[in-house]
Scaffold this active site. Sequence first.
Site, mmCIF file in Angstrom:
data_model
loop_
_atom_site.group_PDB
_atom_site.id
_atom_site.type_symbol
_atom_site.label_atom_id
_atom_site.label_comp_id
_atom_site.label_asym_id
_atom_site.label_seq_id
_atom_site.Cartn_x
_atom_site.Cartn_y
_atom_site.Cartn_z
ATOM 1 C CG LEU A 194 -1.981 1.036 1.391
ATOM 2 C CD1 LEU A 194 -2.983 0.954 0.249
ATOM 3 C CD2 LEU A 194 -2.689 0.870 2.734
ATOM 4 C CB SER A 195 1.911 3.526 -2.732
ATOM 5 O OG SER A 195 2.116 2.538 -3.709
#
Length: 388
Positions: free
Chosen positions: A93-94
């Site tokens: 999850l950036s």
Amino acid sequence: MTPVRELSSLRRAHDAEMERIHGWPESSPWIRRAVAALPRDRFAPDRLWQWDGHAYVPVDRDIDPGQWAGLVYGSLYEAAVTQVIGGLATSSLSCESVVADMLDCLDVRPGHRVLELGTGTGRNAALLAHRAGPGRVVSIETDPGLAEHARQRLKKTGADVHVVVGDGAQGRPRAEPFEPFDRVISTYAVDTVPWAWVEQTRPGGRIVTPWGHLGLVSLTVAGDGNSARGHVQGLAQFMPARGSSGGPEGDFSRVRAGRKPQHEHHARLDLSPLHADWHLRFALRVLLPDVHIAGSTDDDGTSVWLNDSTSSWAAFYAQDDGGVLVCEGGPRRLAGEVRKAWDWWTAAGEPALYDWGMTVTPERQWMWVGEESVVAPVLTAGAEPVGE
């Protein structure tokens, strides 16, 4: 504090910290609104992974909800690892700061058709759909399991995104109806921009992708569709495409594999720029694309490790007398190659990260400095040893 209240508090703190560091792009106020409507925790799987210094260990939401939430809303500059295969992180999850930068660079407008490469959790696709509109985003994911989980999360949040299992390097699957996209964005790093991405973008359209594990590149497709060019927009350390080798630092230990140095000498050299100057680090990535650099600083100074992911390695070990012990192994003299590239960067006026640009054609791609006046050479092996 209940889990719901804790997540709400963490969301507010995350938003406030982004505001404090000026992380919300002023030119794209929609991004902050979209993030508020589609918070990170709604797309994070129930199992995340944390590096303990030796390996990734699982953090499960039902076992330790506080630690899980802390990973979701941790540093603005660190991604939350969502998948580990064979001991390697393969999806995440950036981090919010990079997500905001990339969306700002992409300049999505309502009604745009958008192609995303790398669905992951589905969160970025949801943000794109929030801006472009329902049914305007196609997202490609190579992992069927990730694709299915993303579909479920997107459905729960009401985001109308078409998720397709396929190879991101090919862009839109052949079975899908073809219509040029206005915007194309990759959520993983590439070393070569696939020409398919350019072909599937309308003239004047934009492509945004992490490149070389370090830079964020924004390209505009030419009016005749035969090329795309643009500048580096900032730092972006993303995972590489699935199945590609290497990472930001490569694998020094594997390449060295306990072998004794074939060459060893002392030098007087300030290594701190190799570790801390990202403008130099980016230039070296351009000039020596297969050489990976890692470093650390302690009481003796800065030490740096180099490898080419296959057979050659070099190490600069800081000594307590202020000098450096240089050790090398393999067919290449990597220390000398890095010194040669460093000298080129210095002679070129030490161009900053943002001075670099890229041009892509069907036959090749190349990096340049300024207005394409200085084309960066890809330096070859065989440089003289450094400091002898």
